[in-house]
Design an enzyme around this catalytic site. Structure first.
Site, mmCIF file in Angstrom:
data_model
loop_
_atom_site.group_PDB
_atom_site.id
_atom_site.type_symbol
_atom_site.label_atom_id
_atom_site.label_comp_id
_atom_site.label_asym_id
_atom_site.label_seq_id
_atom_site.Cartn_x
_atom_site.Cartn_y
_atom_site.Cartn_z
ATOM 1 N N GLU A 63 0.830 -1.204 0.000
ATOM 2 C CA GLU A 63 0.000 0.000 0.000
ATOM 3 C C GLU A 63 0.864 1.254 0.000
ATOM 4 O O GLU A 63 0.555 2.232 -0.679
ATOM 5 C CB GLU A 63 -0.951 -0.005 1.206
ATOM 6 C CG GLU A 63 -1.952 -1.140 1.195
ATOM 7 C CD GLU A 63 -1.468 -2.417 1.865
ATOM 8 O OE1 GLU A 63 -2.312 -3.253 2.210
ATOM 9 O OE2 GLU A 63 -0.243 -2.606 2.053
ATOM 10 N N CYS A 90 -2.564 -3.585 6.934
ATOM 11 C CA CYS A 90 -2.135 -3.791 8.318
ATOM 12 C C CYS A 90 -2.701 -2.699 9.226
ATOM 13 O O CYS A 90 -2.776 -1.533 8.862
ATOM 14 C CB CYS A 90 -0.614 -3.841 8.406
ATOM 15 S SG CYS A 90 0.244 -2.301 8.036
#
Length: 159
Positions: A63, A90
């Site tokens: 990401e 996460c």
């Protein structure tokens, strides 16, 4: 996941998620981190960024790499974008202070589509929950989870 009635993935969502899963295979091998791919798509369907784990350095998440791809002029377009990621973003991490969930929230991305819920192998997984609590639309496509697990089988078989 909690919150409002679950939304389902469109055919376009599935196509982009498969693209993110394919990117995960570009991740350099690791014994201490998952291989993940991510694609950020604007509301008009154009790709703003692509990334995979460890693309620029050993602790980078997919990401982060995808967000780093977004040019300055396109940063405002993130507020109407979708991020597709092979693994749940996460919500806690061991390698850096800022989580992918925090990066997504800071960028203003309103919609997250992922395939595989992060197992509690390295840290406690809570990204989807945190994103939903922050008002983001979160869609999981569990029938693509096996494909997302594939570049990580060496981690899942250990122990």
């Amino acid at each position: 996941m909690t919150g409002a009635a679950p939304q389902s993935a469109s055919p376009a969502d599935r196509e982009r998620l498969l693209e993110a899963i394919a990117l995960a295979h570009h991740s350099p091998p690791s014994r201490t981190a998952f291989s993940v791919g991510a694609v950020i798509v604007a509301d008009d369907g154009s790709v703003l960024g692509r990334g995979w784990s460890r693309r620029h350095d050993p602790t980078e998440h997919a990401e982060e790499a995808a967000l780093a791809d977004v040019s300055g002029g396109d940063r405002l377009r993130l507020r109407a974008a979708t991020i597709y990621t092979s693994l749940e973003p996460c919500g806690r991490r061991a390698s850096r202070e800022v989580t992918c969930t925090e990066h997504i929230l800071a960028a203003g991305i309103p919609r997250v589509v992922f395939a595989w819920s992060e197992p509690d192998l390295f840290v406690e997984a809570r990204g989807a929950e945190l994103l939903e609590r922050a008002g983001r639309t979160v869609i999981q496509v569990p029938d693509l989870a096996d494909a997302a697990r594939e570049p990580n089988l060496h981690l899942l078989r250990r122990g």
